[in-house]
Every structure is written in C-alpha cells, then in structure tokens.
Enzyme design. Structure first.
Site, PDB file in Angstrom:
ATOM      1  N   ASP A 112       1.306   2.203  -3.614  1.00  0.00           N
ATOM      2  CA  ASP A 112       2.132   1.545  -2.604  1.00  0.00           C
ATOM      3  C   ASP A 112       3.084   2.569  -1.987  1.00  0.00           C
ATOM      4  O   ASP A 112       3.625   3.415  -2.691  1.00  0.00           O
ATOM      5  CB  ASP A 112       2.951   0.408  -3.209  1.00  0.00           C
ATOM      6  CG  ASP A 112       3.540  -0.458  -2.118  1.00  0.00           C
ATOM      7  OD1 ASP A 112       2.838  -1.357  -1.625  1.00  0.00           O
ATOM      8  OD2 ASP A 112       4.700  -0.225  -1.713  1.00  0.00           O
TER       9      ASP A 112
HETATM   10  C1  TTP Z   1       4.670   6.722   6.477  1.00  0.00           C
HETATM   11  C2  TTP Z   1       3.203   6.506   6.657  1.00  0.00           C
HETATM   12  C3  TTP Z   1       2.540   5.420   6.065  1.00  0.00           C
HETATM   13  N1  TTP Z   1       1.209   5.234   6.223  1.00  0.00           N
HETATM   14  C4  TTP Z   1       0.490   4.078   5.619  1.00  0.00           C
HETATM   15  C5  TTP Z   1      -0.026   4.304   4.208  1.00  0.00           C
HETATM   16  C6  TTP Z   1      -0.283   2.882   3.733  1.00  0.00           C
HETATM   17  O1  TTP Z   1      -1.609   2.508   4.090  1.00  0.00           O
HETATM   18  C7  TTP Z   1       0.721   2.043   4.541  1.00  0.00           C
HETATM   19  C8  TTP Z   1       1.771   1.447   3.644  1.00  0.00           C
HETATM   20  O2  TTP Z   1       1.358   0.193   3.190  1.00  0.00           O
HETATM   21  P1  TTP Z   1       0.990  -0.171   1.680  1.00  0.00           P
HETATM   22  O3  TTP Z   1       1.502  -1.567   1.445  1.00  0.00           O
HETATM   23  O4  TTP Z   1       1.443   0.912   0.742  1.00  0.00           O
HETATM   24  O5  TTP Z   1      -0.606  -0.155   1.640  1.00  0.00           O
HETATM   25  P2  TTP Z   1      -1.690  -1.003   2.459  1.00  0.00           P
HETATM   26  O6  TTP Z   1      -1.222  -2.423   2.650  1.00  0.00           O
HETATM   27  O7  TTP Z   1      -2.058  -0.236   3.703  1.00  0.00           O
HETATM   28  O8  TTP Z   1      -2.956  -0.981   1.502  1.00  0.00           O
HETATM   29  P3  TTP Z   1      -3.115  -1.592  -0.001  1.00  0.00           P
HETATM   30  O9  TTP Z   1      -1.885  -2.405  -0.337  1.00  0.00           O
HETATM   31  O10 TTP Z   1      -4.363  -2.428   0.028  1.00  0.00           O
HETATM   32  O11 TTP Z   1      -3.262  -0.379  -0.874  1.00  0.00           O
HETATM   33  O12 TTP Z   1       1.323   2.937   5.471  1.00  0.00           O
HETATM   34  C9  TTP Z   1       0.455   6.146   6.984  1.00  0.00           C
HETATM   35  O13 TTP Z   1      -0.761   5.964   7.136  1.00  0.00           O
HETATM   36  N2  TTP Z   1       1.077   7.219   7.563  1.00  0.00           N
HETATM   37  C10 TTP Z   1       2.422   7.447   7.439  1.00  0.00           C
HETATM   38  O14 TTP Z   1       2.931   8.453   7.982  1.00  0.00           O
END
Ligand code: TTP
Length: 208
Positions: free
Chosen positions: A81
């Site tokens: 997460d």
């Molecule tokens: C800060 C940042 C976050 N992110 C993304 C990563 C994560 O996918 C998302 C944060 O949400 P999360 O809740 O961590 O993950 P998710 O809902 O996408 O997937 P799952 O719970 O099924 O594992 O933000 C980027 O892609 N680039 C960035 O620079």
C-alpha cells in the site's frame, strides 16, 4: 516450485515484479480497507497487512495429522500500500477531480514523503508459516505548479488512481525537482528492499 501471489490490482506493481523477472500470479484483495492508525508508516503497514492476509486466507489449506496448517504448494503472498504524506496530511487516491486539484495544490513547490508498506505472508508445504511487514520511505520535491498546470494535468486523468494525485512515472515527471530514496517505491513497490527482506527471511524468490 511454489507460487508467488501479488495481492494487488495495481498495473505498476505488476510491471515492477515482471521487470525483476519473477513468475507470479495476481489475486487482488477486495476487502474494505480499515484504517485505525494515524502515522503514515503505520497506515501503509496496516493496509498492506490487510491485503496480504485477505488473499492468503483464500489459499487452499488442510490440517496435518498434528493440527498444523498445510498447503499442497509453497505460497508467498505479497501485499502493498502506498500513501503520500505532506506535513501532517496523508493523501491516498483522490475521490474526484476537485480532490486531485486540492492534493496537487498542497504538494506544489514542496517536499513530501511517499510511504509504501509491504507484507509477505508465507506458508510452505512443510508447515512453516509466517508474516513479515515493513515500509520504505522516499522523499520527493515537486516544482511549484501554476493553477493552469494543475488543471491541465488533472484533465489528463492520470492522477485519479494514484496516491497524492500524481504519477512520477507519467506526465507529472516534468514537475519533479528531486527525489531522495528509491524511485520504485514511489511507483508503488520497493523491489530492491523486497528482495533484501526476503533474503533476510531465507527466501529466494527465484527458487521459491
Ligand atoms: C505517488 C505515486 C503513486 N502511484 C500509485 C501506486 C499505487 O498503485 C497507487 C496507490 O494506491 P494503493 O491503494 O497503494 O494501491 P492500488 O489501489 O493501486 O492497488 P492495490 O490496493 O490492489 O494493491 O498510487 C503511482 O503510480 N505513481 C506515483 O508517483
């Protein structure tokens, strides 16, 4: 060979595990995320634990003659997460475009921290079972963004599924002034730290 299960629907996490050449299955957690903590590092560890535990509970197990939980195959579940923290504010994914604009206005011209929590739940056919959780922190400095720049970026749709409403790997790259720590941690999965933590546990993911 055992099975590695990525408990995530995030395409970025899938790409990062593919990049390091692991064979794995995807089984996203669907349960509601329950937050009881307030510090960002505790929040991400609490949520990664919930995701990995939920998916591990779906794995078929049976009880051995000695009452141990057994599985026909070695299983390693990885949950993660990511949140962004700026001052005392924790930013998850934006609810809508107005929320994305609020987040980007807060991050504009500032340094913030990105936290990713990771949980391993493992169960092998000899009855060895366990869980391990840790977090990785990366600091990111964003250039000052004008209102039209924020509006234009939000209109691309890119912020909507990302913590802090930006993707360092996407169109937001032009606004990133600096980064201290692991880039992959910002994208959603600190693969170098994951490998190191697995080694500490005596698990070689390439031989699992
Ligand atoms: C800060 C940042 C976050 N992110 C993304 C990563 C994560 O996918 C998302 C944060 O949400 P999360 O809740 O961590 O993950 P998710 O809902 O996408 O997937 P799952 O719970 O099924 O594992 O933000 C980027 O892609 N680039 C960035 O620079």
């Amino acid at each position: 060979m055992g099975q590695i299960i990525l408990a995530s629907a995030s395409p970025r996490r899938k790409e990062l595990l593919e990049q390091i050449g692991l064979e794995f299955e995807i089984c996203p957690a669907k349960g509601e995320e329950v937050i009881s903590k307030s510090a960002p590092e505790e929040v991400v560890m609490e949520l990664s634990e919930q995701k990995a535990t939920e998916v591990a509970a779906m794995v078929k197990t049976y009880e051995s003659g000695h009452g141990e939980l057994m599985t026909p195959q070695d299983i390693l579940v990885i949950g993660a997460d990511t949140v962004v923290a700026c001052d005392d504010t924790i930013l998850g994914k934006p609810k809508d475009e107005a929320d994305a604009k609020r987040m980007l206005t807060l991050l504009s011209g500032r340094k913030h921290a990105v936290y990713t929590g990771v949980t391993f739940v493992f169960l092998d056919k000899n009855g060895r079972a366990g869980a391990h959780t840790f977090y990785e922190k990366t600091e990111v400095t964003m250039k000052p963004l004008s209102e039209p720049e924020i509006d234009r970026y939000v209109a691309t749709g890119e912020p909507m599924d990302k913590a802090g409403a930006y993707g360092i790997q996407g169109k937001c790259a032009i606004y990133i002034e600096g980064i201290e720590g692991d880039y992959n941690n910002v994208v959603g999965l600190p693969v170098a730290r994951i490998y190191k933590e697995l080694q500490k546990l005596g698990i070689d993911p390439y031989l699992w």
